[in-house]
Design a protein around this motif. Structure first.
Motif, short mmCIF file in Angstrom:
data_model
loop_
_atom_site.label_atom_id
_atom_site.label_comp_id
_atom_site.label_asym_id
_atom_site.label_seq_id
_atom_site.Cartn_x
_atom_site.Cartn_y
_atom_site.Cartn_z
N ASP A 1 -10.00 0.57 -2.53
CA ASP A 1 -9.13 -0.43 -2.42
C ASP A 1 -8.52 -1.27 -1.92
O ASP A 1 -7.71 -1.46 -1.44
CB ASP A 1 -8.43 -0.31 -3.65
CG ASP A 1 -9.35 0.32 -5.12
OD1 ASP A 1 -11.12 -0.30 -6.15
OD2 ASP A 1 -8.64 1.40 -5.52
N GLU B 1 0.99 -1.88 0.06
CA GLU B 1 0.05 -0.02 -0.13
C GLU B 1 0.54 0.96 0.09
O GLU B 1 0.53 2.44 -0.88
CB GLU B 1 -0.95 -0.01 1.14
CG GLU B 1 -1.95 -0.61 1.24
CD GLU B 1 -2.67 -1.03 2.11
OE1 GLU B 1 -3.91 -0.48 2.56
OE2 GLU B 1 -2.34 -1.58 3.24
N PRO C 1 -7.28 -4.07 1.25
CA PRO C 1 -6.84 -5.47 1.13
C PRO C 1 -7.00 -6.20 1.93
O PRO C 1 -7.36 -6.17 3.06
CB PRO C 1 -5.47 -5.62 1.73
CG PRO C 1 -5.10 -3.50 2.66
CD PRO C 1 -5.68 -2.87 1.98
N ILE C 2 -8.79 -6.34 0.84
CA ILE C 2 -9.66 -6.54 2.19
C ILE C 2 -9.80 -8.09 1.35
O ILE C 2 -9.76 -8.38 -0.26
CB ILE C 2 -10.73 -6.42 2.12
CG1 ILE C 2 -10.64 -5.75 3.33
CG2 ILE C 2 -11.83 -7.49 2.82
CD1 ILE C 2 -12.23 -4.64 3.83
N ASP C 3 -9.81 -9.52 1.84
CA ASP C 3 -9.54 -10.47 1.36
C ASP C 3 -11.45 -11.24 0.85
O ASP C 3 -11.77 -11.89 1.33
CB ASP C 3 -9.17 -11.50 1.38
CG ASP C 3 -8.90 -13.53 0.45
OD1 ASP C 3 -9.56 -12.86 -0.85
OD2 ASP C 3 -9.06 -13.64 0.52
N ALA C 4 -11.91 -10.09 0.26
CA ALA C 4 -13.73 -10.40 -0.02
C ALA C 4 -14.35 -9.42 -1.32
O ALA C 4 -13.79 -8.39 -1.36
CB ALA C 4 -14.57 -10.72 1.41
N THR C 5 -15.55 -9.49 -0.99
CA THR C 5 -16.09 -8.72 -2.52
C THR C 5 -17.06 -7.30 -1.16
O THR C 5 -17.35 -8.07 -0.58
CB THR C 5 -17.21 -9.52 -3.34
OG1 THR C 5 -15.90 -10.86 -3.71
CG2 THR C 5 -18.05 -8.64 -3.68
#
Length: 127
Positions: A105, A26, A107-111
């Motif tokens: 944007d 980031e 950084p999350i591992d999901a929609t």
């Protein structure tokens, strides 16, 4: 100043590019942050005079907010939101501000569609 005489000026969707976040990528790559502002201002003097000097110059204020977001990185959007609020309250006609920092944007591992933090800050009276 009586709060009932305070009007609200909204400026939404200010896109900025910053290098904020806790992860190295980031800081390195940066990302878009979107800022929404609601400013508490008594607009009656400007309405009566029709003179820009009697209100907050929102063009100049947006430039200052954009510069604040795009300068030195911080880890948290909480810190960034406070920085933006501090910039808004430097304008002497702004009695309070509501700042929303969007990090679409993140950084999350999901929609998801957005991460947003909203803070409200008031001018503190100096003794």
């Amino acid at each position: 100043m009586n709060d009932q005489n305070i009007d609200e000026l909204a400026i939404t969707g200010v896109e900025c590019f910053g290098h904020h976040g806790v992860f190295d990528f980031e800081r390195r790559d940066g990302q878009v942050f979107v800022i929404d502002l609601v400013l508490g201002i008594d607009t009656r003097p400007a309405a009566a005079s029709d003179d820009l000097r009697d209100t907050a110059h929102y063009g100049t204020l947006v430039e200052a907010v954009k510069a604040a977001v795009e300068r030195d990185p911080v880890d948290l959007i909480e810190t960034l939101a406070q920085r933006v609020a501090d910039v808004c309250l430097l304008e002497h006609r702004v009695e309070w501000c509501r700042v929303t920092v969007h990090k679409p944007d993140a950084p999350i591992d999901a929609t998801f569609s957005d991460v947003a933090l909203t803070i409200t800050r008031k001018r503190t009276l100096q003794p």
